[in-house]
Design an enzyme around this catalytic site. Sequence first.
Site, mmCIF file in Angstrom:
data_model
loop_
_atom_site.group_PDB
_atom_site.id
_atom_site.type_symbol
_atom_site.label_atom_id
_atom_site.label_comp_id
_atom_site.label_asym_id
_atom_site.label_seq_id
_atom_site.Cartn_x
_atom_site.Cartn_y
_atom_site.Cartn_z
ATOM 1 N N GLU A 26 0.839 -1.206 0.000
ATOM 2 C CA GLU A 26 0.000 0.000 0.000
ATOM 3 C C GLU A 26 0.872 1.254 0.000
ATOM 4 O O GLU A 26 2.083 1.189 0.254
ATOM 5 C CB GLU A 26 -0.919 0.006 1.219
ATOM 6 C CG GLU A 26 -0.175 0.017 2.545
ATOM 7 C CD GLU A 26 -0.995 0.609 3.684
ATOM 8 O OE1 GLU A 26 -1.542 1.721 3.532
ATOM 9 O OE2 GLU A 26 -1.063 -0.042 4.746
ATOM 10 N N LYS A 160 -3.598 -2.706 16.062
ATOM 11 C CA LYS A 160 -2.848 -1.799 16.929
ATOM 12 C C LYS A 160 -3.621 -1.496 18.203
ATOM 13 O O LYS A 160 -4.840 -1.434 18.193
ATOM 14 C CB LYS A 160 -2.631 -0.459 16.217
ATOM 15 C CG LYS A 160 -1.393 -0.383 15.391
ATOM 16 C CD LYS A 160 -1.291 0.966 14.722
ATOM 17 C CE LYS A 160 -2.457 1.236 13.814
ATOM 18 N NZ LYS A 160 -2.529 0.401 12.642
#
Length: 305
Positions: A26, A160
């Site tokens: 990405e 995360k």
Amino acid sequence: MSSLPLVFSTEVQNARKERAPIVALESTIITHGMPYPQNVETARLVESDIRKAGAVPATIAIMNGKIHIGLNDDELETLAKSTNVAKLSRADMAVCLANKGVGATTVAATMIAAHLAGIKVFATGGIGGVHRGAEETFDISADLLELAQTPVTVVAAGPKAILDIPKTLEVLETQGVPVIAYGQSELPAFWSRSAGFNAPQRLDSAEEIATAMTLRTALGLPGGQLIANPIPKESEISREIIMPFVHQALDEAQAKNINAKEVTPFLLQRMFELTNGDSLVANIALVRNNARLASEIAKAFAAMD
Ligand code: PSU
Ligand code: MN
């Protein structure tokens, strides 16, 4: 050739001809996930890790009305230095193509582009998820819904701690997305090797991961799979060290009314500052580790074809 606005780098074009293994990457991690110049240095390192592992990297971005599958070094540098690049998710791609803007692809947009290009595996650092306070803000990343509908295997380092990890897993379960820890039972949590509980699924080899994806599609199930690859031991930051910074960054985001697309970039930037750069060092190590595993998975897919 269809009218699809896809442009391949020379390296990727050759890999397609030879049916060589390709790993998608990405570009939002470059433009919105890391500061310059570490962003472009990391992008180059990750690409070279993939080549060393025997696969071909394809960093994806939108420029001049085209979806670029593979960027050359100038394009990478330009993207990394620009401060006004759009962050593109599923909702934004067609508009950016129509107005010939420049845009970096998030996990969702990269999955869409990779699938159009016939690429089965994609390596990144972390995916978007359910943000803390989502019961108020409704902030649930489009990445989760993309995993439910686009057949690409995404290798990340687990959710995360800035996200609501249990809620993220609930949405993925509801959407029928396999969340597969690699090589351990515990769910890894990005900067740390463990979230404190087990992942829904576990696999121990790249071959099994490629086979699972092939069988998922054979079962008639749309969508991809999320591989949660633990950060290498020597690079991990323990939860005890990272959590106070996470809470501070989250409090600041709330006080400043940061919302929508700005939330993730704001939190990542503040984590970088609050940890004196340690969060970035760990982030770079885990992306490279994910690129290596993604290369093995791409090779396993190529061997099956
Ligand atoms: N997590 C990271 N680094 C990143 C991102 C996530 O550790 O750069 C980026 C990815 O591109 C991901 C996007 O798809 O943030 C998610 O944004 P949002 O939460 O706005 O959906
Ligand atoms: Mn969001």
